[in-house]
Design a protein around this motif. Structure first.
Motif, PDB file in Angstrom:
ATOM      1  N   GLY A  14     -22.360 -24.139 -24.237  1.00 25.05           N
ATOM      2  CA  GLY A  14     -21.042 -23.652 -23.847  1.00 25.05           C
ATOM      3  C   GLY A  14     -20.889 -22.152 -23.947  1.00 25.05           C
ATOM      4  N   VAL A  15     -21.944 -21.441 -24.327  1.00 26.07           N
ATOM      5  CA  VAL A  15     -21.890 -19.983 -24.438  1.00 26.07           C
ATOM      6  C   VAL A  15     -22.732 -19.382 -23.319  1.00 26.07           C
ATOM      7  CG1 VAL A  15     -22.455 -17.982 -25.863  1.00 26.07           C
ATOM      8  CG2 VAL A  15     -21.522 -20.028 -26.916  1.00 26.07           C
ATOM      9  N   GLU A  16     -22.131 -18.425 -22.623  1.00 25.87           N
ATOM     10  CA  GLU A  16     -22.783 -17.740 -21.508  1.00 25.87           C
ATOM     11  C   GLU A  16     -23.070 -16.309 -21.949  1.00 25.87           C
ATOM     12  OE1 GLU A  16     -21.371 -16.797 -17.018  1.00 25.87           O
ATOM     13  OE2 GLU A  16     -20.356 -18.463 -18.033  1.00 25.87           O
ATOM     14  N   VAL A  17     -24.292 -15.822 -21.763  1.00 24.58           N
ATOM     15  CA  VAL A  17     -24.656 -14.463 -22.170  1.00 24.58           C
ATOM     16  C   VAL A  17     -25.325 -13.719 -21.017  1.00 24.58           C
ATOM     17  CG1 VAL A  17     -24.903 -15.005 -24.618  1.00 24.58           C
ATOM     18  CG2 VAL A  17     -26.871 -15.214 -23.129  1.00 24.58           C
ATOM     19  N   LYS A  18     -25.115 -12.393 -20.986  1.00 28.70           N
ATOM     20  CA  LYS A  18     -25.748 -11.525 -19.990  1.00 28.70           C
ATOM     21  C   LYS A  18     -26.079 -10.201 -20.655  1.00 28.70           C
ATOM     22  CE  LYS A  18     -22.928 -13.042 -16.145  1.00 28.70           C
ATOM     23  NZ  LYS A  18     -21.872 -12.589 -15.263  1.00 28.70           N
ATOM     24  N   LYS A  19     -27.106  -9.545 -20.146  1.00 24.96           N
ATOM     25  CA  LYS A  19     -27.457  -8.204 -20.600  1.00 24.96           C
ATOM     26  C   LYS A  19     -27.391  -7.278 -19.395  1.00 24.96           C
ATOM     27  CE  LYS A  19     -31.302  -5.520 -22.301  1.00 24.96           C
ATOM     28  NZ  LYS A  19     -31.657  -4.703 -21.163  1.00 24.96           N
ATOM     29  N   ASN A  20     -26.677  -6.162 -19.532  1.00 28.79           N
ATOM     30  CA  ASN A  20     -26.663  -5.142 -18.488  1.00 28.79           C
ATOM     31  C   ASN A  20     -27.284  -3.867 -19.051  1.00 28.79           C
ATOM     32  OD1 ASN A  20     -24.469  -4.935 -20.158  1.00 28.79           O
ATOM     33  ND2 ASN A  20     -22.946  -4.968 -18.584  1.00 28.79           N
ATOM     34  N   GLU A  21     -27.205  -2.750 -18.344  1.00 30.32           N
ATOM     35  CA  GLU A  21     -27.916  -1.525 -18.717  1.00 30.32           C
ATOM     36  C   GLU A  21     -27.673  -1.103 -20.162  1.00 30.32           C
ATOM     37  OE1 GLU A  21     -25.249  -0.801 -16.074  1.00 30.32           O
ATOM     38  OE2 GLU A  21     -26.523  -2.228 -15.038  1.00 30.32           O
ATOM     39  N   ASN A  22     -26.427  -1.035 -20.579  1.00 25.21           N
ATOM     40  CA  ASN A  22     -26.141  -0.509 -21.913  1.00 25.21           C
ATOM     41  C   ASN A  22     -25.241  -1.438 -22.727  1.00 25.21           C
ATOM     42  OD1 ASN A  22     -23.922  -0.165 -20.360  1.00 25.21           O
ATOM     43  ND2 ASN A  22     -23.512   1.933 -20.973  1.00 25.21           N
ATOM     44  N   GLY A  23     -25.246  -2.727 -22.434  1.00 25.81           N
ATOM     45  CA  GLY A  23     -24.384  -3.622 -23.179  1.00 25.81           C
ATOM     46  C   GLY A  23     -24.827  -5.065 -23.122  1.00 25.81           C
ATOM     47  N   PHE A  24     -24.192  -5.854 -23.950  1.00 23.37           N
ATOM     48  CA  PHE A  24     -24.447  -7.284 -24.032  1.00 23.37           C
ATOM     49  C   PHE A  24     -23.103  -7.980 -23.904  1.00 23.37           C
ATOM     50  CE2 PHE A  24     -24.633 -11.163 -26.559  1.00 23.37           C
ATOM     51  CZ  PHE A  24     -25.737 -11.783 -26.007  1.00 23.37           C
ATOM     52  N   TRP A  25     -23.028  -9.021 -23.093  1.00 21.52           N
ATOM     53  CA  TRP A  25     -21.783  -9.729 -22.818  1.00 21.52           C
ATOM     54  C   TRP A  25     -21.954 -11.190 -23.200  1.00 21.52           C
ATOM     55  CZ3 TRP A  25     -20.894 -13.702 -19.252  1.00 21.52           C
ATOM     56  CH2 TRP A  25     -19.552 -14.003 -19.000  1.00 21.52           C
ATOM     57  N   ALA A  26     -20.970 -11.754 -23.916  1.00 21.31           N
ATOM     58  CA  ALA A  26     -21.004 -13.161 -24.303  1.00 21.31           C
ATOM     59  C   ALA A  26     -19.647 -13.782 -24.023  1.00 21.31           C
ATOM     60  CB  ALA A  26     -21.342 -13.306 -25.781  1.00 21.31           C
ATOM     61  N   LYS A  27     -19.654 -15.004 -23.478  1.00 18.24           N
ATOM     62  CA  LYS A  27     -18.413 -15.709 -23.172  1.00 18.24           C
ATOM     63  C   LYS A  27     -18.555 -17.142 -23.667  1.00 18.24           C
ATOM     64  CE  LYS A  27     -15.331 -17.041 -19.448  1.00 18.24           C
ATOM     65  NZ  LYS A  27     -15.117 -17.086 -18.014  1.00 18.24           N
ATOM     66  N   GLY A  28     -17.499 -17.612 -24.341  1.00 17.42           N
ATOM     67  CA  GLY A  28     -17.497 -18.970 -24.873  1.00 17.42           C
ATOM     68  C   GLY A  28     -16.083 -19.523 -24.950  1.00 17.42           C
ATOM     69  N   SER A  29     -15.910 -20.572 -25.710  1.00 14.39           N
ATOM     70  CA  SER A  29     -14.604 -21.231 -25.796  1.00 14.39           C
ATOM     71  C   SER A  29     -13.557 -20.384 -26.518  1.00 14.39           C
ATOM     72  CB  SER A  29     -14.751 -22.577 -26.517  1.00 14.39           C
ATOM     73  OG  SER A  29     -15.228 -22.377 -27.825  1.00 14.39           O
ATOM     74  N   LYS A  30     -13.977 -19.469 -27.394  1.00 16.85           N
ATOM     75  CA  LYS A  30     -13.037 -18.637 -28.156  1.00 16.85           C
ATOM     76  C   LYS A  30     -12.706 -17.317 -27.466  1.00 16.85           C
ATOM     77  CE  LYS A  30     -12.942 -21.362 -31.771  1.00 16.85           C
ATOM     78  NZ  LYS A  30     -11.764 -22.030 -32.239  1.00 16.85           N
ATOM     79  N   GLY A  31     -13.360 -17.014 -26.341  1.00 15.35           N
ATOM     80  CA  GLY A  31     -13.081 -15.768 -25.627  1.00 15.35           C
ATOM     81  C   GLY A  31     -14.362 -15.120 -25.147  1.00 15.35           C
ATOM     82  N   GLU A  32     -14.263 -13.835 -24.829  1.00 11.93           N
ATOM     83  CA  GLU A  32     -15.447 -13.098 -24.405  1.00 11.93           C
ATOM     84  C   GLU A  32     -15.496 -11.753 -25.112  1.00 11.93           C
ATOM     85  OE1 GLU A  32     -14.918 -10.998 -20.240  1.00 11.93           O
ATOM     86  OE2 GLU A  32     -14.443 -13.132 -20.092  1.00 11.93           O
ATOM     87  N   LEU A  33     -16.724 -11.300 -25.403  1.00 12.68           N
ATOM     88  CA  LEU A  33     -16.936 -10.059 -26.138  1.00 12.68           C
ATOM     89  C   LEU A  33     -18.031  -9.236 -25.487  1.00 12.68           C
ATOM     90  CD1 LEU A  33     -16.945 -11.385 -29.810  1.00 12.68           C
ATOM     91  CD2 LEU A  33     -15.149 -10.080 -28.729  1.00 12.68           C
ATOM     92  N   ASN A  34     -17.884  -7.912 -25.584  1.00 16.58           N
ATOM     93  CA  ASN A  34     -18.904  -6.972 -25.130  1.00 16.58           C
ATOM     94  C   ASN A  34     -19.432  -6.220 -26.339  1.00 16.58           C
ATOM     95  OD1 ASN A  34     -18.784  -7.361 -22.280  1.00 16.58           O
ATOM     96  ND2 ASN A  34     -16.796  -6.346 -22.315  1.00 16.58           N
ATOM     97  N   THR A  35     -20.751  -6.041 -26.401  1.00 10.48           N
ATOM     98  CA  THR A  35     -21.385  -5.314 -27.493  1.00 10.48           C
ATOM     99  C   THR A  35     -22.276  -4.233 -26.898  1.00 10.48           C
ATOM    100  OG1 THR A  35     -21.415  -7.322 -28.836  1.00 10.48           O
ATOM    101  CG2 THR A  35     -22.853  -5.554 -29.522  1.00 10.48           C
ATOM    102  N   PRO A  36     -22.117  -2.979 -27.328  1.00  8.73           N
ATOM    103  CA  PRO A  36     -22.994  -1.925 -26.798  1.00  8.73           C
ATOM    104  C   PRO A  36     -24.406  -2.054 -27.352  1.00  8.73           C
ATOM    105  CG  PRO A  36     -21.523  -1.031 -28.454  1.00  8.73           C
ATOM    106  CD  PRO A  36     -21.112  -2.451 -28.243  1.00  8.73           C
ATOM    107  N   ILE A  37     -25.390  -1.693 -26.535  1.00 10.36           N
ATOM    108  CA  ILE A  37     -26.796  -1.727 -26.938  1.00 10.36           C
ATOM    109  C   ILE A  37     -27.387  -0.348 -26.675  1.00 10.36           C
ATOM    110  CG2 ILE A  37     -29.057  -2.743 -26.485  1.00 10.36           C
ATOM    111  CD1 ILE A  37     -27.662  -5.253 -25.561  1.00 10.36           C
ATOM    112  N   THR A  38     -28.130   0.182 -27.645  1.00  8.31           N
ATOM    113  CA  THR A  38     -28.765   1.496 -27.482  1.00  8.31           C
ATOM    114  C   THR A  38     -30.101   1.361 -26.754  1.00  8.31           C
ATOM    115  OG1 THR A  38     -29.914   1.347 -29.591  1.00  8.31           O
ATOM    116  CG2 THR A  38     -27.718   2.326 -29.629  1.00  8.31           C
ATOM    117  N   ASN A  39     -30.672   2.494 -26.370  1.00  7.03           N
ATOM    118  CA  ASN A  39     -31.957   2.516 -25.661  1.00  7.03           C
ATOM    119  C   ASN A  39     -33.136   2.288 -26.596  1.00  7.03           C
ATOM    120  OD1 ASN A  39     -30.260   3.244 -23.657  1.00  7.03           O
ATOM    121  ND2 ASN A  39     -31.055   5.310 -23.398  1.00  7.03           N
ATOM    122  N   THR A  40     -32.900   2.346 -27.907  1.00  5.23           N
ATOM    123  CA  THR A  40     -34.005   2.237 -28.868  1.00  5.23           C
ATOM    124  C   THR A  40     -34.456   0.798 -29.101  1.00  5.23           C
ATOM    125  OG1 THR A  40     -32.441   2.203 -30.699  1.00  5.23           O
ATOM    126  CG2 THR A  40     -33.350   4.344 -30.065  1.00  5.23           C
TER     127      THR A  40
END
Length: 177
Positions: A14-40
């Motif tokens: 039930g959790v959907e995740v994606k990675k884009n250039e500089n972030g991580f996205w997660a969506k589930g039953s409680k909502g959706e969140l974005n988390t920044p990711i560094t180049n390191t």
């Protein structure tokens, strides 16, 4: 080697995740969140697992490896299960009430303290003196709980104030005659 960074994150149903250039996205039953990711660090999503690996072996890269993995894990756990902070108000005449989107606290001051509940968080009152704050974003939840606690932190002599339910207040001895 980072012990936290090495651990693999399992993606619950039930959790959907994606990675884009500089972030991580997660969506589930409680909502959706974005988390920044560094180049390191390099984040890899395969089947139902997420792995985080450092790109460079510098001390900064190693430090951000475990931190990034912990932030991604918190986002995945937050959108699937959520987080809860239990709090209690201790003191004679101290009480709290929820009025719409505002938490109103009577803390022995000359005026009631009103705190606006941030979007994405919810409060459930258990009587006048116990309440729980819940939400998907762990950082936002902890920050709001700290703001509420700061309105009247527990004092060491009688233990009066707002505290976390699992917090132990070290009590001091009063004056001696």
């Amino acid at each position: 080697m980072s012990r936290v960074g090495q651990a693999i994150i399992n993606i619950p149903d039930g959790v959907e995740v994606k990675k884009n250039e500089n972030g991580f996205w997660a969506k589930g039953s409680k909502g959706e969140l974005n988390t920044p990711i560094t180049n390191t660090v390099n984040v890899t999503i395969e089947d139902k697992t997420i792995t985080v690996e450092p790109n460079d072996k510098t001390s900064k890269g190693k430090a951000l490896w475990g931190t990034t993995r912990a932030l991604i894990n918190s986002a995945v756990q937050g959108v699937s299960v959520g987080f809860v902070k239990e709090m209690e108000i201790v003191g004679v005449g101290y009480r709290g009430a929820l009025q719409g989107n505002k938490l109103t606290l009577s803390l022995g001051l000359s005026h009631p303290v009103e705190i606006e509940v941030p979007e994405g968080l919810s409060i459930k009152m258990d009587g006048n003196t116990k309440f729980s704050i819940s939400g998907a974003d762990k950082q936002k939840l902890g920050q709001f709980a700290a703001v509420v606690r700061s309105k009247r932190p527990p004092e060491p002599f009688k233990g009066k104030g707002i505290r976390y339910s699992d917090e132990y207040i070290l009590r001091k001895e009063g004056k001696k005659k």
